[in-house]
Design a protein around this motif. Structure first.
Motif, PDB file in Angstrom:
ATOM      1  N   SER A 179       0.820  -1.196   0.000  1.00  0.00           N
ATOM      2  CA  SER A 179       0.000   0.000   0.000  1.00  0.00           C
ATOM      3  C   SER A 179       0.865   1.261   0.000  1.00  0.00           C
ATOM      4  CB  SER A 179      -0.923   0.003   1.222  1.00  0.00           C
ATOM      5  OG  SER A 179      -1.607   1.228   1.347  1.00  0.00           O
ATOM      6  N   ASN A 181       0.087   3.775   1.624  1.00  0.00           N
ATOM      7  CA  ASN A 181       0.049   4.209   3.023  1.00  0.00           C
ATOM      8  C   ASN A 181       1.161   3.483   3.786  1.00  0.00           C
ATOM      9  OD1 ASN A 181      -0.659   4.179   5.908  1.00  0.00           O
ATOM     10  ND2 ASN A 181      -2.545   5.204   5.236  1.00  0.00           N
ATOM     11  N   GLU A 182       2.124   4.235   4.291  1.00  0.00           N
ATOM     12  CA  GLU A 182       3.324   3.646   4.891  1.00  0.00           C
ATOM     13  C   GLU A 182       3.009   2.771   6.091  1.00  0.00           C
ATOM     14  OE1 GLU A 182       7.422   3.151   4.332  1.00  0.00           O
ATOM     15  OE2 GLU A 182       5.857   4.101   3.135  1.00  0.00           O
ATOM     16  N   SER A 183       2.065   3.183   6.923  1.00  0.00           N
ATOM     17  CA  SER A 183       1.758   2.399   8.120  1.00  0.00           C
ATOM     18  C   SER A 183       1.095   1.068   7.754  1.00  0.00           C
ATOM     19  CB  SER A 183       0.839   3.194   9.063  1.00  0.00           C
ATOM     20  OG  SER A 183      -0.390   3.508   8.411  1.00  0.00           O
ATOM     21  N   ILE A 184       0.204   1.117   6.766  1.00  0.00           N
ATOM     22  CA  ILE A 184      -0.461  -0.119   6.313  1.00  0.00           C
ATOM     23  C   ILE A 184       0.563  -1.062   5.678  1.00  0.00           C
ATOM     24  CG2 ILE A 184      -2.148  -1.074   4.698  1.00  0.00           C
ATOM     25  CD1 ILE A 184      -3.823   1.430   5.080  1.00  0.00           C
ATOM     26  N   ARG A 185       1.461  -0.474   4.880  1.00  0.00           N
ATOM     27  CA  ARG A 185       2.505  -1.269   4.230  1.00  0.00           C
ATOM     28  C   ARG A 185       3.414  -1.931   5.270  1.00  0.00           C
ATOM     29  NH1 ARG A 185       7.502   0.975   2.074  1.00  0.00           N
ATOM     30  NH2 ARG A 185       8.600  -0.584   0.810  1.00  0.00           N
ATOM     31  N   GLU A 186       3.720  -1.197   6.337  1.00  0.00           N
ATOM     32  CA  GLU A 186       4.592  -1.734   7.378  1.00  0.00           C
ATOM     33  C   GLU A 186       3.910  -2.857   8.143  1.00  0.00           C
ATOM     34  OE1 GLU A 186       7.582  -0.100  10.890  1.00  0.00           O
ATOM     35  OE2 GLU A 186       6.518   1.284   9.576  1.00  0.00           O
ATOM     36  N   GLN A 187       2.609  -2.702   8.397  1.00  0.00           N
ATOM     37  CA  GLN A 187       1.860  -3.758   9.087  1.00  0.00           C
ATOM     38  C   GLN A 187       1.831  -5.038   8.249  1.00  0.00           C
ATOM     39  OE1 GLN A 187      -2.046  -2.303  10.059  1.00  0.00           O
ATOM     40  NE2 GLN A 187      -1.276  -0.699  11.431  1.00  0.00           N
ATOM     41  N   GLU A 190       5.233  -6.789   8.349  1.00  0.00           N
ATOM     42  CA  GLU A 190       5.501  -7.519   9.596  1.00  0.00           C
ATOM     43  C   GLU A 190       4.825  -8.888   9.585  1.00  0.00           C
ATOM     44  OE1 GLU A 190       7.655  -6.674  11.681  1.00  0.00           O
ATOM     45  OE2 GLU A 190       8.026  -4.622  11.018  1.00  0.00           O
TER      46      GLU A 190
END
Length: 491
Positions: A179, A181-187, A190
């Motif tokens: 994504s 969206n950086e936070s969504i991509r990071e989730q 993980e």
């Protein structure tokens, strides 16, 4: 057919049973790598039918590539063809005979291997079409069933543990696609599992920079795992085709099989006729009068038959094989025997009645099954016309020079909406050897006024594979438009 002592033709160095038994199913998975040959007897009819039905799908896949269809369009057309000719239900579908469906799929694949292993070009095209079919099925498989299939195979990948993932976290995350969206991509990162394979096994991911490379290893995210599977499928199939090619001359083949294999190998040339194949029945129950043929030829005939008709009108004569091809085409289109005799007599208006009755009438009746062995002869398909010798009796898209073909296209179809701007696209398809695709594109352009869009072909995305298919579909569209117009007037 495939005998047990021929097993080494398809296997490398060890014997194994044909299919692993899982529960009550002989074929436990919908997906198949075709790494075990069919080791049972089959009839010649089943041998040919299974291969033809599969070839119809593969030929349409190749046509999709030639017509620049998107992946989603290709999937839609391929799934429709599979549902029609080679349905494969999920393992969870308990109400259908899944083993029978999968047995047909299995046998058809191996028969086509025999047909398409004979040259480098045929092997390349077969691998490409089969890989696309496998991808379509892979995408459509349920997640649980897909995982069960993957677990049944050894893909020689190494799972990346948490320690190694943490060690290369920065590099793995930089190559990870997700994504915006950086936070969504990071989730998502993980939660993602990674696998290590040699980088040469995923060249497509390396090219797109979707993997992290380290010491010759490619770190593949779980969501890109399919690339490893697809690459492995292609590699194994390519190797199997090469092995089959080397072994084929040594096989103790039944002479009845060779003509079938020769015919199947022509399938990519012109597609495979569907309901038209082997049919000698007329497609117009109302019947067509002799005086109607001139008008029908201008409005509805494909170029091959239009060329024959124009030659007949110009020269008041046409040679034997031209009469045979054109006569059978008219017969299947719906011209009855009485009208056929009238049509040919008026066309040969420079000879006497005695000469016509003596030299031509018998052959006309013979083609309708009324003389000789009284066989119900079928009209020639595109595949048969493409392999014909003389250009005047074959496919213009294949036998005409580029200059003559361009002139013929414009002179024949300019009144039906084809313009000079359409010609380059058609000629590019011809240059690629996709002659029936070029004819299909001409059909779409000249029937745009009836609502036919690019990519629809003769209906449902199917390519033109028979002159009668072209003419009959054209007449159907014209009739539907005409009846719709009349209904609007009445209202």
């Amino acid at each position: 057919m495939f005998k047990a002592n021929e097993r080494k033709v398809f296997q490398d160095d060890k014997d194994s049973i044909q299919v692993t038994n899982h529960g009550s199913l002989k074929y436990p998975h919908r997906l198949n790598f075709y790494d075990q040959p069919p080791l049972y007897d089959v009839s010649i009819e089943e041998f040919e039918t299974c291969a033809l039905d599969r070839l119809r799908i593969l030929a349409e896949i190749e046509s999709s590539a030639a017509r620049n269809r998107t992946w989603e369009e290709t999937k839609t057309v391929t799934n429709a063809q599979c549902l029609k000719y080679l349905p494969l239900h999920a393992t969870s579908a308990k109400t259908v005979d899944r083993d029978t469906q999968r047995k047909k799929d299995h046998l058809g694949h191996f028969v086509l291997r025999l047909a398409f292993c004979r040259s480098e070009d045929l092997r390349r095209r077969f691998v490409k079409a089969e890989s696309t079919l496998f991808r379509v099925r892979y995408d459509g498989d349920a997640t649980t069933e897909r995982e069960t299939f993957l677990n049944s195979k050894d893909f020689n990948w190494i799972a990346v543990d948490a320690t190694e993932k943490a060690k290369y976290r920065k590099e793995l995350f930089a190559a990870y696609q997700g994504s915006k969206n950086e936070s969504i991509r990071e989730q998502a990162f993980e939660a993602e599992k990674f696998y290590k394979v040699k980088w040469t096994r995923v060249p497509d991911l390396v090219e797109k920079r979707r993997v992290f490379l380290k010491a010759g290893w490619a770190y593949v995210p779980g969501k890109e795992q399919s690339s490893i599977v697809f690459q492995e499928f292609e590699v194994q199939l390519t190797r199997a085709l090469e092995n089959t090619s080397r072994a084929l001359p040594r096989l103790d083949e039944d002479t009845r099989i060779l003509p079938i294999l020769d015919n199947l190998s022509q399938g990519f040339l012109a597609g495979v006729p569907s309901e038209w194949v082997g049919s000698g029945e007329t497609t117009n129950a109302e019947g067509i009068k002799a005086e109607m043929v001139d008008d029908l030829a201008k409005k509805h005939f494909p170029m091959c038959m239009r060329t024959m008709h124009d030659s007949l009108r110009r020269d008041h004569h046409i040679k034997h094989f031209g009469r045979l091809n054109y006569g059978l085409f008219l017969k299947v289109l719906g011209v009855p025997i009485e009208e056929a005799i009238v049509f040919w007599r008026k066309s040969f208006d420079r000879i006497t009645d005695d000469k016509f009755n003596k030299d031509y009438k018998y052959n006309i009746r013979h083609s309708f099954g009324l003389e000789g062995k009284r066989a119900n002869y079928a009209a020639k398909s595109c595949q048969q016309l493409l392999t014909a010798g003389p250009s005047e009796y074959g496919c213009p898209y294949r036998h005409y020079s580029p200059e003559n073909l361009q002139s013929a296209l414009l002179s024949t179809y300019s009144s039906s909406g084809l313009t000079s701007t359409d010609v380059p696209e058609i000629m590019a398809t011809v240059k690629g050897g996709h002659y029936h695709v070029a004819c299909t594109r001409v059909f779409e352009i000249t029937h745009h006024k009836f609502g036919v869009k690019k990519g629809e072909g003769a209906g449902g995305g199917e390519s033109i594979t028979h002159p009668n298919q072209y003419a009959s579909r054209s007449m159907e569209l014209y009739k539907a438009e005409h009846e719709s117009g009349e209904a609007m007037v009445v209202d």
